[in-house]
Design an enzyme around this catalytic site. Structure first.
Site, PDB file in Angstrom:
ATOM      1  N   GLN A  21       0.787  -1.126   0.080  1.00 57.30           N
ATOM      2  CA  GLN A  21      -0.051  -0.064   0.030  1.00 57.30           C
ATOM      3  C   GLN A  21       0.738   1.265  -0.054  1.00 57.30           C
ATOM      4  OE1 GLN A  21      -1.526  -1.053   4.118  1.00 57.30           O
ATOM      5  NE2 GLN A  21      -1.557   1.055   4.276  1.00 57.30           N
ATOM      6  N   CYS A  69      -5.154   0.312   3.458  1.00 57.36           N
ATOM      7  CA  CYS A  69      -5.203  -0.970   3.749  1.00 57.36           C
ATOM      8  C   CYS A  69      -6.877  -1.499   3.575  1.00 57.36           C
ATOM      9  CB  CYS A  69      -4.973  -1.231   5.377  1.00 57.36           C
ATOM     10  SG  CYS A  69      -5.873  -0.232   6.368  1.00 57.36           S
ATOM     11  N   HIS A 123      -6.083  -1.357  11.554  1.00 56.59           N
ATOM     12  CA  HIS A 123      -5.754  -1.791  10.383  1.00 56.59           C
ATOM     13  C   HIS A 123      -6.648  -2.800   9.773  1.00 56.59           C
ATOM     14  CE1 HIS A 123      -2.559  -2.507   7.234  1.00 56.59           C
ATOM     15  NE2 HIS A 123      -2.148  -3.754   7.875  1.00 56.59           N
ATOM     16  N   ASN A 155      -0.935  -9.401   4.575  1.00 61.44           N
ATOM     17  CA  ASN A 155      -0.786  -8.152   4.801  1.00 61.44           C
ATOM     18  C   ASN A 155      -0.447  -7.360   3.554  1.00 61.44           C
ATOM     19  OD1 ASN A 155      -0.677  -5.566   6.111  1.00 61.44           O
ATOM     20  ND2 ASN A 155       0.891  -5.994   7.406  1.00 61.44           N
TER      21      ASN A 155
END
Ligand SMILES: *[C@@H]1O[C@H](CO)[C@@H](O)[C@H](O)[C@H]1NC(C)=O
Length: 347
Positions: free
Chosen positions: A137, A143, A288, A309
């Site tokens: 990102q 996110c 997140h 992630n």
């Protein structure tokens, strides 16, 4: 005015850090780290960043010594976040706005979990071919869009057997109720896909990690192309809050699930390997968004989630985290959602 005061702050802090001399024995490591991550600083900023990096390095080394002695089940490692303060990281990485309450009327259903579900005791959607490469990102708080595309990619894979990387930029530009690089939630991203009738591929609508302010540009930033749509969803499912068992059943039966996590600890920022678990401090806050792509257990029987992630492959286990399962670590089961495919034929 603001930039002047920030510069003054850095100057003041660097005066102070200069007086607390930097460690000359890590000079070479610092130079290598800067080269690896392409870091260049103005002269007045360098010692401030170096001091931050040394502080993080020390924290990582102290933790790993303890982990080697068996005090922790996970290890830390220096990465591209190394020169940032914890406050800067918290600010930059706070991208899930879980209290945004614009979707109460959205097309949502609640996932009904079973008391005794018939599900495997391990599953990994990566090995089944339903997960794309790890993305990055960058410095944009997007996110939520990566978590959403990950779940949509999994949904499309389950429906068609085809894995196509989907466009975060499409969501950043067109999901107007979200806040672009300042954060958002996955539900609103799924709503955008439903309303615009699809989503474009990463290839046709690549990520640049910036958002054009629409008020200046007359709403022209959205470049969604209906003819190029890859997949569509018409609603989304939600797992009961903090129901880790229900979450496990959904991951097994449905596919990758988008989740919010509390990622504020510096140990989270520098996680490198092993099964992550912090002591819950009771003051958790979701900051997140990630994607659960499976779960498994260690040879000692310790269960864990497998989380994808969007901090590049430099973070964690090639971009993934194993997170202890069963005690709602990082509040992983508080905010879990998945898109539901459009039953209509075709795209
Ligand atoms: C679970 O972990 C074991 C040990 O690492 C591995 O051999 C197995 O393939 C994993 N299960 C899945 C479904 O990936």
């Amino acid at each position: 005015m603001l930039s002047i005061s920030v510069a003054a702050l850095i100057w003041l802090v660097s005066l102070r850090t200069l007086s607390t001399a930097l460690d000359p024995t890590v000079e070479g490591t610092w130079r290598d780290w800067k080269a690896t991550h392409g870091k260049e600083y103005a002269q007045e900023e360098e010692s401030f960043r170096r001091a931050m990096w040394e502080k993080n390095l020390q924290m990582i080394q102290d933790h790993n010594k303890q982990a080697d002695l068996g005090k922790y089940t996970y290890w830390l490692g220096m990465n591209h976040f190394g020169d940032l303060t914890n406050e800067e990281l918290d600010k930059r990485l706070h991208c899930l706005l879980s209290d945004v309450d614009k979707v109460t009327k959205g097309n949502r259903i609640t996932f009904k979990s079973s008391d005794d579900p018939d599900i495997p005791d391990q599953i990994d959607w990566r090995t089944k071919g339903g997960v794309t490469e790890v993305k990055d990102q960058g410095s944009c708080g997007s996110c939520w869009s990566f978590s959403a595309t990950g779940a949509l990619e999994g949904m499309h894979f389950k429906k068609t057997g085809k894995l196509v990387s989907l466009s975060e930029q499409n969501l950043l530009d067109c999901s107007k109720e979200n806040y672009g690089c300042d954060g958002g939630i996955m539900e609103l991203a799924f709503e955008t896909v439903r309303k615009q009738g699809g989503i474009n591929s990463e290839k046709s609508y690549p990520y640049d990690g910036t958002v054009i302010n629409d008020q200046i540009c007359d709403g022209e930033s959205c470049r969604y192309e209906p003819e190029e749509s890859i997949t569509r969803c018409n609603s989304f499912g939600q797992i009961m809050e903090n129901d880790e068992k229900g979450l496990q059943e959904a991951v097994a039966k449905i596919g990758p699930v988008s989740v919010g996590v509390d990622a504020r600890s510096s140990k989270f920022h520098f996680y490198k390997s092993g099964i992550f678990g912090e002591h819950n401090n009771g003051k958790q806050e979701l900051t997140h968004a990630m994607l659960i792509v499976g779960y498994n257990h260690s040879s000692e029987g310790k269960g864990y989630w497998i989380l994808k992630n969007s901090w590049s492959t430099l973070w964690g286990e090639k971009g993934y985290m194993r997170l202890a399962k069963g005690s709602n670590q990082c509040n992983v089961a508080e905010h879990a959602v998945f898109p539901i495919p459009d039953p209509k034929k075709g795209k």
